[in-house]
Design a protein around this motif. Sequence first.
Motif, PDB file in Angstrom:
ATOM      1  N   ARG A   1      46.630  48.674  34.573  1.00  0.00           N
ATOM      2  CA  ARG A   1      46.894  47.567  35.496  1.00  0.00           C
ATOM      3  C   ARG A   1      47.732  46.486  34.817  1.00  0.00           C
ATOM      4  O   ARG A   1      48.673  45.946  35.410  1.00  0.00           O
ATOM      5  N   ALA A   2      47.439  46.180  33.558  1.00  0.00           N
ATOM      6  CA  ALA A   2      48.206  45.166  32.830  1.00  0.00           C
ATOM      7  C   ALA A   2      49.646  45.617  32.624  1.00  0.00           C
ATOM      8  O   ALA A   2      50.588  44.828  32.756  1.00  0.00           O
ATOM      9  N   LEU A   3      49.827  46.897  32.300  1.00  0.00           N
ATOM     10  CA  LEU A   3      51.182  47.419  32.122  1.00  0.00           C
ATOM     11  C   LEU A   3      51.962  47.360  33.426  1.00  0.00           C
ATOM     12  O   LEU A   3      53.164  47.080  33.436  1.00  0.00           O
ATOM     13  N   GLU A   4      51.259  47.612  34.524  1.00  0.00           N
ATOM     14  CA  GLU A   4      51.904  47.547  35.842  1.00  0.00           C
ATOM     15  C   GLU A   4      52.379  46.124  36.144  1.00  0.00           C
ATOM     16  O   GLU A   4      53.412  45.914  36.778  1.00  0.00           O
ATOM     17  N   LEU A   5      51.623  45.145  35.669  1.00  0.00           N
ATOM     18  CA  LEU A   5      51.937  43.746  35.956  1.00  0.00           C
ATOM     19  C   LEU A   5      52.934  43.129  34.976  1.00  0.00           C
ATOM     20  O   LEU A   5      53.474  42.056  35.241  1.00  0.00           O
TER      21      LEU A   5
ATOM     22  N   LEU B   1      41.324  34.460  29.061  1.00  0.00           N
ATOM     23  CA  LEU B   1      41.328  35.900  29.318  1.00  0.00           C
ATOM     24  C   LEU B   1      40.163  36.286  30.226  1.00  0.00           C
ATOM     25  O   LEU B   1      40.312  37.129  31.128  1.00  0.00           O
ATOM     26  N   ALA B   2      39.027  35.660  30.007  1.00  0.00           N
ATOM     27  CA  ALA B   2      37.869  35.936  30.868  1.00  0.00           C
ATOM     28  C   ALA B   2      38.169  35.540  32.314  1.00  0.00           C
ATOM     29  O   ALA B   2      37.814  36.250  33.265  1.00  0.00           O
ATOM     30  N   ARG B   3      38.850  34.405  32.502  1.00  0.00           N
ATOM     31  CA  ARG B   3      39.236  33.967  33.848  1.00  0.00           C
ATOM     32  C   ARG B   3      40.242  34.948  34.462  1.00  0.00           C
ATOM     33  O   ARG B   3      40.177  35.251  35.655  1.00  0.00           O
ATOM     34  N   LEU B   4      41.165  35.437  33.654  1.00  0.00           N
ATOM     35  CA  LEU B   4      42.149  36.396  34.144  1.00  0.00           C
ATOM     36  C   LEU B   4      41.475  37.698  34.579  1.00  0.00           C
ATOM     37  O   LEU B   4      41.849  38.290  35.602  1.00  0.00           O
ATOM     38  N   ARG B   5      40.503  38.134  33.814  1.00  0.00           N
ATOM     39  CA  ARG B   5      39.790  39.360  34.164  1.00  0.00           C
ATOM     40  C   ARG B   5      39.053  39.195  35.487  1.00  0.00           C
ATOM     41  O   ARG B   5      39.035  40.093  36.333  1.00  0.00           O
ATOM     42  N   LYS B   6      38.464  38.005  35.676  1.00  0.00           N
ATOM     43  CA  LYS B   6      37.741  37.749  36.925  1.00  0.00           C
ATOM     44  C   LYS B   6      38.715  37.671  38.098  1.00  0.00           C
ATOM     45  O   LYS B   6      38.455  38.202  39.181  1.00  0.00           O
ATOM     46  N   ALA B   7      39.871  37.025  37.861  1.00  0.00           N
ATOM     47  CA  ALA B   7      40.841  36.838  38.945  1.00  0.00           C
ATOM     48  C   ALA B   7      41.476  38.157  39.378  1.00  0.00           C
ATOM     49  O   ALA B   7      41.728  38.381  40.562  1.00  0.00           O
ATOM     50  N   THR B   8      41.736  39.052  38.405  1.00  0.00           N
ATOM     51  CA  THR B   8      42.423  40.310  38.722  1.00  0.00           C
ATOM     52  C   THR B   8      41.465  41.456  38.990  1.00  0.00           C
ATOM     53  O   THR B   8      41.870  42.499  39.518  1.00  0.00           O
ATOM     54  N   GLY B   9      40.213  41.285  38.594  1.00  0.00           N
ATOM     55  CA  GLY B   9      39.258  42.375  38.772  1.00  0.00           C
ATOM     56  C   GLY B   9      39.522  43.536  37.837  1.00  0.00           C
ATOM     57  O   GLY B   9      39.161  44.681  38.139  1.00  0.00           O
TER      58      GLY B   9
END
Length: 302
Positions: free
Chosen positions: A63-67, A39-47
């Motif tokens: 943003r998560a709901l949009e994706l 999850l930490a990597r995902l947060r970094k990747a998506t900003g």
Amino acid sequence: MQLVDANLVLSLDALLREESVFGAARRMNVSAPAMSRTLARLRKATGDALFVRAGHRMLPTPRALELRERVRLAAEEVRSILRPNERLDLGTLVRIFTLHANDYSAVLLGRSLDALVRAQAPHVTLRIVAEGPNYVREEMLRSGEIDLDVGVHTKLHADLRVQTVYHDRMVAVVREGHPLASKRLTPRRFATGAGHVAISRRGLTTGPIDARLKELGLTRTVQLVVPAFLAGAWVAAESDYIVPVPWVLAKHVAPILKLRILEIPLVLDPVNIAQAWHPRFDGDPAHAWLRKTVRRALRDRG
């Protein structure tokens, strides 16, 4: 070119489905700390934070709901690409297929489909489930919670596959010896000759029959509403009510319940029975076999 870890897509899909690190970890068969690191990597990747804690839950950010839908489709595509394209061996196939069907479709499918499956794929398990209070057909098909939805489909989202299997029509059933069965049924006798039972999962008292009667200046009196055709047929067998049911169901239950089948003297639309599924299963040989077997089962019973 920056390398993209496809496992991040699968993990984000699991997190969006579960809205829980522990739940996503179970789904991905990893430890909770490993999922937290992902999850930490995902947060970094998506900003984006993607999830914020609210009590014991993790709520997705806008943003998560949009994706969510794009991630779901991408994850299914990844799984499809990486799945071995092995020849289907029905004799050794071990799988649970979940189908949604109302009582009408379940009666037609039940024994016939099971017999066909047992003969070809003895290790397959069938689950035929009813429509629960939180059932949303499109979402259940997209999420994979059900493999097929069998019934009358009128307005499904364009991203789903729908295949009409056969056409049925509505008839009326009454008990043996009912006065309405003594002579030809006219629209007026149909409307006023007996109390009516309406079939509606939502408790509605009017429908297409009432619209056709209104065109003729007639109305019927609905005195009972039940949620299933079988329940309505049973009521007809033990009362003076007249009950509309699909012809294929009527012909199977009439001899058992000692019912008379009457033609409804109205021009009604046909009952089109179809099966619906998500296109991600288009290339799945086992799912294609299931669809073919369902078609055969329904047509055999029809």
